[in-house]
Design a protein around this motif. Structure first.
Motif, PDB file in Angstrom:
ATOM      1  N   THR A   1       0.845  -1.194   0.000  1.00  0.00           N
ATOM      2  CA  THR A   1       0.000   0.000   0.000  1.00  0.00           C
ATOM      3  C   THR A   1       0.876   1.237   0.000  1.00  0.00           C
ATOM      4  OG1 THR A   1      -1.744  -1.152   1.197  1.00  0.00           O
ATOM      5  CG2 THR A   1      -1.788   1.251   1.267  1.00  0.00           C
ATOM      6  N   PHE A   2       0.500   2.216  -0.822  1.00  0.00           N
ATOM      7  CA  PHE A   2       1.207   3.490  -0.892  1.00  0.00           C
ATOM      8  C   PHE A   2       0.216   4.624  -0.675  1.00  0.00           C
ATOM      9  CE2 PHE A   2       3.771   0.521  -3.227  1.00  0.00           C
ATOM     10  CZ  PHE A   2       5.059   0.822  -2.805  1.00  0.00           C
ATOM     11  N   ILE A   3       0.633   5.612   0.093  1.00  0.00           N
ATOM     12  CA  ILE A   3      -0.141   6.834   0.301  1.00  0.00           C
ATOM     13  C   ILE A   3       0.612   7.942  -0.410  1.00  0.00           C
ATOM     14  CG2 ILE A   3      -1.020   8.484   1.991  1.00  0.00           C
ATOM     15  CD1 ILE A   3      -0.994   6.098   4.011  1.00  0.00           C
ATOM     16  N   VAL A   4      -0.071   8.627  -1.304  1.00  0.00           N
ATOM     17  CA  VAL A   4       0.560   9.677  -2.101  1.00  0.00           C
ATOM     18  C   VAL A   4      -0.169  10.992  -1.850  1.00  0.00           C
ATOM     19  CG1 VAL A   4       1.171  10.463  -4.418  1.00  0.00           C
ATOM     20  CG2 VAL A   4       1.222   8.020  -3.875  1.00  0.00           C
ATOM     21  N   GLN A   5       0.605  12.027  -1.563  1.00  0.00           N
ATOM     22  CA  GLN A   5       0.074  13.378  -1.454  1.00  0.00           C
ATOM     23  C   GLN A   5       0.694  14.205  -2.574  1.00  0.00           C
ATOM     24  OE1 GLN A   5       1.531  13.816   2.637  1.00  0.00           O
ATOM     25  NE2 GLN A   5      -0.567  14.337   3.190  1.00  0.00           N
ATOM     26  N   ALA A   6      -0.085  15.128  -3.124  1.00  0.00           N
ATOM     27  CA  ALA A   6       0.419  15.979  -4.197  1.00  0.00           C
ATOM     28  C   ALA A   6      -0.268  17.332  -4.148  1.00  0.00           C
ATOM     29  CB  ALA A   6       0.186  15.326  -5.559  1.00  0.00           C
ATOM     30  N   CYS A   7       0.321  18.291  -4.854  1.00  0.00           N
ATOM     31  CA  CYS A   7      -0.233  19.638  -4.957  1.00  0.00           C
ATOM     32  C   CYS A   7      -0.611  19.908  -6.400  1.00  0.00           C
ATOM     33  CB  CYS A   7       0.795  20.685  -4.518  1.00  0.00           C
ATOM     34  SG  CYS A   7       1.237  20.560  -2.780  1.00  0.00           S
ATOM     35  N   TYR A   8      -1.752  20.550  -6.581  1.00  0.00           N
ATOM     36  CA  TYR A   8      -2.130  20.964  -7.931  1.00  0.00           C
ATOM     37  C   TYR A   8      -1.315  22.180  -8.342  1.00  0.00           C
ATOM     38  CZ  TYR A   8      -6.092  17.819  -8.024  1.00  0.00           C
ATOM     39  OH  TYR A   8      -6.862  16.688  -8.044  1.00  0.00           O
ATOM     40  N   THR A   9      -0.937  22.223  -9.588  1.00  0.00           N
ATOM     41  CA  THR A   9      -0.284  23.398 -10.159  1.00  0.00           C
ATOM     42  C   THR A   9      -1.375  24.387 -10.580  1.00  0.00           C
ATOM     43  OG1 THR A   9      -0.364  22.483 -12.382  1.00  0.00           O
ATOM     44  CG2 THR A   9       1.630  21.993 -11.064  1.00  0.00           C
TER      45      THR A   9
ATOM     46  N   LYS B   1      -7.454   2.607  -3.866  1.00  0.00           N
ATOM     47  CA  LYS B   1      -8.285   2.221  -2.734  1.00  0.00           C
ATOM     48  C   LYS B   1      -9.156   3.386  -2.263  1.00  0.00           C
ATOM     49  CE  LYS B   1      -7.957  -1.493  -1.593  1.00  0.00           C
ATOM     50  NZ  LYS B   1      -8.695  -2.604  -2.246  1.00  0.00           N
ATOM     51  N   ASP B   2      -8.599   4.599  -2.257  1.00  0.00           N
ATOM     52  CA  ASP B   2      -9.352   5.778  -1.851  1.00  0.00           C
ATOM     53  C   ASP B   2      -8.625   7.031  -2.297  1.00  0.00           C
ATOM     54  OD1 ASP B   2     -11.616   6.953  -0.726  1.00  0.00           O
ATOM     55  OD2 ASP B   2     -11.410   5.814   1.131  1.00  0.00           O
ATOM     56  N   MET B   3      -9.367   8.125  -2.335  1.00  0.00           N
ATOM     57  CA  MET B   3      -8.790   9.391  -2.796  1.00  0.00           C
ATOM     58  C   MET B   3      -9.548  10.529  -2.138  1.00  0.00           C
ATOM     59  SD  MET B   3      -8.465  10.594  -6.724  1.00  0.00           S
ATOM     60  CE  MET B   3      -8.403  12.320  -7.129  1.00  0.00           C
ATOM     61  N   TYR B   4      -8.811  11.551  -1.706  1.00  0.00           N
ATOM     62  CA  TYR B   4      -9.416  12.699  -1.053  1.00  0.00           C
ATOM     63  C   TYR B   4      -8.785  13.988  -1.548  1.00  0.00           C
ATOM     64  CZ  TYR B   4     -10.906   9.173   2.305  1.00  0.00           C
ATOM     65  OH  TYR B   4     -11.457   8.059   2.884  1.00  0.00           O
ATOM     66  N   MET B   5      -9.577  15.034  -1.611  1.00  0.00           N
ATOM     67  CA  MET B   5      -9.054  16.380  -1.793  1.00  0.00           C
ATOM     68  C   MET B   5      -8.841  16.906  -0.379  1.00  0.00           C
ATOM     69  SD  MET B   5      -8.984  16.219  -4.868  1.00  0.00           S
ATOM     70  CE  MET B   5      -9.750  15.676  -6.353  1.00  0.00           C
ATOM     71  N   THR B   6      -7.720  17.559  -0.126  1.00  0.00           N
ATOM     72  CA  THR B   6      -7.357  17.920   1.242  1.00  0.00           C
ATOM     73  C   THR B   6      -6.974  19.391   1.359  1.00  0.00           C
ATOM     74  OG1 THR B   6      -5.049  17.277   0.866  1.00  0.00           O
ATOM     75  CG2 THR B   6      -6.532  15.578   1.716  1.00  0.00           C
ATOM     76  N   THR B   7      -6.956  19.852   2.594  1.00  0.00           N
ATOM     77  CA  THR B   7      -6.425  21.176   2.895  1.00  0.00           C
ATOM     78  C   THR B   7      -5.066  20.976   3.552  1.00  0.00           C
ATOM     79  OG1 THR B   7      -7.512  21.185   5.056  1.00  0.00           O
ATOM     80  CG2 THR B   7      -8.717  22.187   3.221  1.00  0.00           C
ATOM     81  N   GLY B   8      -4.299  22.024   3.640  1.00  0.00           N
ATOM     82  CA  GLY B   8      -2.984  21.920   4.266  1.00  0.00           C
ATOM     83  C   GLY B   8      -1.891  22.018   3.231  1.00  0.00           C
TER      84      GLY B   8
END
Length: 110
Positions: A3-11, A41-48
């Motif tokens: 399992t991998f958790i990936v965080q990214a920022c939109y340009t 498995k899942d995906m979220y839009m996040t703040t921070g």
């Protein structure tokens, strides 16, 4: 499968794209991950510090990085942070291995 958790920022380009049509992002990301041999498995839009978080099962870290690179190459996201995750049950094996090999390590100054 790991399992991998990936965080990214939109340009800026990514934000403009979302504003003109944000529907179907989960499906698009899922299709890319499946093309690399994995499952979203899942995906979220996040703040921070990051705008999106995805949790996927991938064959290995190279496949996870290939997905990140494909998205980055499109110009819509950057600042990827990828973490390998273990369930508590999976982590028991990691802890057991650490206990077995700990005596082989010599700390600095010892």
């Amino acid at each position: 499968m790991p399992t991998f958790i990936v965080q990214a920022c939109y340009t800026r380009e990514g934000v403009k794209g979302l504003m003109s049509g944000a529907k179907g992002r989960r499906k698009a990301i899922g299709a890319l991950i499946e093309a690399a041999g994995g499952t979203l498995k899942d995906m979220y839009m996040t703040t921070g510090s990051h705008d999106v978080l995805a949790i996927a099962e991938m064959p290995d870290g190279a496949d996870s990085m290939a997905v990140n690179m494909a998205i980055a190459a499109s110009g819509v996201a950057d600042s990827f942070q990828t973490m390998r995750a273990w369930s508590p049950e999976e982590f028991e094996g990691v802890a057991e291995k650490a206990a077995k090999i700990a005596a082989s390590y010599k700390a600095p100054g010892s």
